[in-house]
Write an enzyme that holds these catalytic residues in place. Structure first.
Site, PDB file in Angstrom:
ATOM      1  N   GLY A  55     -14.134   8.014   4.677  1.00 42.06           N
ATOM      2  CA  GLY A  55     -14.996   7.549   3.779  1.00 42.06           C
ATOM      3  C   GLY A  55     -16.617   7.457   3.966  1.00 42.06           C
ATOM      4  N   TYR A  56     -17.222   6.473   4.159  1.00 40.07           N
ATOM      5  CA  TYR A  56     -18.614   6.383   4.319  1.00 40.07           C
ATOM      6  C   TYR A  56     -19.127   6.633   6.127  1.00 40.07           C
ATOM      7  CZ  TYR A  56     -18.739   4.932  -0.174  1.00 40.07           C
ATOM      8  OH  TYR A  56     -18.617   4.765  -1.623  1.00 40.07           O
ATOM      9  N   ASP A  57     -17.919   6.671   7.089  1.00 37.95           N
ATOM     10  CA  ASP A  57     -18.083   6.628   8.521  1.00 37.95           C
ATOM     11  C   ASP A  57     -19.167   7.534   9.050  1.00 37.95           C
ATOM     12  OD1 ASP A  57     -16.404   4.547   8.676  1.00 37.95           O
ATOM     13  OD2 ASP A  57     -14.882   5.530   9.294  1.00 37.95           O
ATOM     14  N   THR A  80       0.847  -1.188   0.178  1.00 36.34           N
ATOM     15  CA  THR A  80       0.189  -0.196   0.133  1.00 36.34           C
ATOM     16  C   THR A  80       0.915   1.063  -0.092  1.00 36.34           C
ATOM     17  OG1 THR A  80      -1.682   0.953   1.153  1.00 36.34           O
ATOM     18  CG2 THR A  80      -0.086  -0.100   2.422  1.00 36.34           C
ATOM     19  N   ASP A 101      -7.922  -4.967   1.265  1.00 36.21           N
ATOM     20  CA  ASP A 101      -8.895  -4.533   0.408  1.00 36.21           C
ATOM     21  C   ASP A 101     -10.163  -4.327   1.148  1.00 36.21           C
ATOM     22  OD1 ASP A 101      -9.210  -3.113  -2.345  1.00 36.21           O
ATOM     23  OD2 ASP A 101     -10.765  -4.594  -2.403  1.00 36.21           O
ATOM     24  N   LYS A 128      -0.149   5.990   4.013  1.00 37.29           N
ATOM     25  CA  LYS A 128       0.749   6.142   5.260  1.00 37.29           C
ATOM     26  C   LYS A 128       0.209   5.792   6.572  1.00 37.29           C
ATOM     27  CE  LYS A 128       3.869   9.903   3.427  1.00 37.29           C
ATOM     28  NZ  LYS A 128       3.593  11.334   3.166  1.00 37.29           N
ATOM     29  N   GLY A 129      -1.223   6.087   6.722  1.00 37.17           N
ATOM     30  CA  GLY A 129      -1.881   5.674   7.892  1.00 37.17           C
ATOM     31  C   GLY A 129      -1.861   4.083   8.161  1.00 37.17           C
ATOM     32  N   LYS A 130      -2.220   3.500   7.051  1.00 39.84           N
ATOM     33  CA  LYS A 130      -2.041   2.333   7.057  1.00 39.84           C
ATOM     34  C   LYS A 130      -0.815   1.643   7.493  1.00 39.84           C
ATOM     35  CE  LYS A 130      -6.022   0.895   3.902  1.00 39.84           C
ATOM     36  NZ  LYS A 130      -6.457   0.423   2.377  1.00 39.84           N
TER      37      LYS A 130
HETATM   38  P1  IMP Z   1      -9.652   0.707   0.776  1.00 45.85           P
HETATM   39  O1  IMP Z   1      -9.574  -0.673   0.687  1.00 45.85           O
HETATM   40  O2  IMP Z   1      -8.881   1.198   2.284  1.00 45.85           O
HETATM   41  O3  IMP Z   1      -8.959   1.328  -0.208  1.00 45.85           O
HETATM   42  O4  IMP Z   1     -11.057   1.355   0.766  1.00 45.85           O
HETATM   43  C1  IMP Z   1     -11.713   1.345  -0.124  1.00 45.85           C
HETATM   44  C2  IMP Z   1     -12.881   2.396  -0.011  1.00 45.85           C
HETATM   45  O5  IMP Z   1     -13.906   1.663   0.709  1.00 45.85           O
HETATM   46  C3  IMP Z   1     -12.501   3.678   0.710  1.00 45.85           C
HETATM   47  O6  IMP Z   1     -12.156   4.410  -0.182  1.00 45.85           O
HETATM   48  C4  IMP Z   1     -13.959   3.860   1.402  1.00 45.85           C
HETATM   49  O7  IMP Z   1     -14.662   4.599   0.609  1.00 45.85           O
HETATM   50  C5  IMP Z   1     -14.306   2.501   1.828  1.00 45.85           C
HETATM   51  N1  IMP Z   1     -14.096   2.098   3.085  1.00 45.85           N
HETATM   52  C6  IMP Z   1     -13.354   1.099   3.563  1.00 45.85           C
HETATM   53  N2  IMP Z   1     -13.078   0.952   4.870  1.00 45.85           N
HETATM   54  C7  IMP Z   1     -13.820   2.218   5.318  1.00 45.85           C
HETATM   55  C8  IMP Z   1     -13.839   2.546   6.742  1.00 45.85           C
HETATM   56  O8  IMP Z   1     -13.154   1.776   7.701  1.00 45.85           O
HETATM   57  N3  IMP Z   1     -14.673   3.571   6.768  1.00 45.85           N
HETATM   58  C9  IMP Z   1     -15.279   4.077   5.631  1.00 45.85           C
HETATM   59  N4  IMP Z   1     -15.078   3.673   4.388  1.00 45.85           N
HETATM   60  C10 IMP Z   1     -14.289   2.710   4.408  1.00 45.85           C
END
Ligand code: IMP
Length: 200
Positions: free
Chosen positions: A156-158, A10, A72, A13-15
Site C-alpha cells: 500500500g502506502y508504505d 478475510t 479494517d 492469506k497473509g492476514k
Molecule cells: P485493508 O483494511 O487491509 O483492506 O486495507 C485497506 C487499505 O488501506 C489498503 O489497501 C491500503 O491501501 C491501506 N493500508 C492499510 N494498512 C496499511 C499498511 O499497513 N500499509 C500500507 N497501506 C495500508
C-alpha cells in the site's frame, strides 16, 4: 485447555497466517472463512473503519454461527481532511493498484510542504460472538507522507509513509519491526490482552 475457535472474516492469506500464529498461544484455533465455506465477500459501505469491520464480522458470523474477527484499516492525511480514509484501497478508483493510489496521493499533496504532510494509519479490529457480544480495539501509527517512494517491504502506502523516529519509511522496516509499531500491530496487541481474560 478448552478448544476455542475464531473465524477470520478475510480472504487475505497473509492476514490469516498472521492471526493464526498470534491466537495459537492463547489456545485459540483461527480459521479463514474460506476454509469453512464458499461465500462472497460483503460490500463495505461504512463511514468508519469500525463500521466496516462490524459489517464484515457480522456478515460472516451470520453465515457460520461462530465468533468472527474482522479488521479494517487505512491511511488518513491531515492536509487532505482525513482522506483517503475508508477509501484507502480504492482512492484512485474501484480496483485501483497500490501504484495508482500512491500516484494520486502524491498529486493531491503536490503543493503541501513536508512539515504539513502529517498522516496516520488506523486499524479497527472487531470480534463478534453469536450471542451478540463484541470486542473492539483500535490502533494508530503516525508519520508523514514523503514526495518519493523508498523501500520495498510492506504494501500500500508504505513506501511513502515516513517515520521520524526511525528516519525511514514503513517500507524500509523489516516485517517484525513494522508489526511492533504499526496500527494493526497495536490493535492486535490490545485485542490479545482483552481476549486472554475474556469469558466466552
Ligand atoms: P485493508 O483494511 O487491509 O483492506 O486495507 C485497506 C487499505 O488501506 C489498503 O489497501 C491500503 O491501501 C491501506 N493500508 C492499510 N494498512 C496499511 C499498511 O499497513 N500499509 C500500507 N497501506 C495500508
Amino acid at each position: 485447555m478448552e478448544h476455542k475457535k475464531i473465524v477470520l472474516a478475510t480472504h487475505n492469506k497473509g492476514k490469516i497466517r498472521e492471526f493464526k500464529e498470534l491466537l495459537k498461544p492463547l489456545g485459540i484455533e483461527a480459521v479463514g472463512i474460506k476454509e469453512l465455506m464458499s461465500i462472497e465477500e460483503p460490500e463495505e459501505t461504512g463511514s468508519t473503519f469500525e463500521e466496516n469491520a462490524r459489517q464484515k464480522a457480522q456478515y460472516y458470523m451470520k453465515a457460520c454461527q461462530l465468533p468472527c474477527l474482522a479488521d479494517d484499516s487505512g491511511l488518513l492525511v491531515d492536509a487532505l481532511d482525513g482522506a483517503p480514509g475508508v477509501y484507502s484501497a480504492r482512492y484512485a478508483g474501484e480496483n485501483a493498484s497500490d501504484e495508482e493510489n500512491n500516484k494520486k496521493l502524491v498529486r493531491e499533496l503536490a503543493d503541501v510542504p513536508f512539515e504539513k504532510r502529517m498522516a496516520h494509519y488506523a486499524c479497527s479490529l472487531l470480534l463478534t460472538f453469536p450471542d451478540g457480544r463484541e470486542l473492539v480495539t483500535f490502533g494508530t501509527c503516525n508519520g508523514y507522507i514523503q514526495e518519493s517512494p523508498e523501500g520495498t517491504n510492506g504494501f500500500g502506502y508504505d513506501p511513502y509513509f515516513y517515520l521520524p523516529d526511525y528516519k525511514k519509511t514503513m517500507a524500509q522496516l523489516l516485517p517484525e519491526e513494522k508489526n511492533k509499531i504499526s496500527h494493526r500491530g497495536h490493535a492486535i496487541a490490545t485485542l490479545l490482552k482483552k481476549l486472554a481474560t475474556y469469558n466466552w
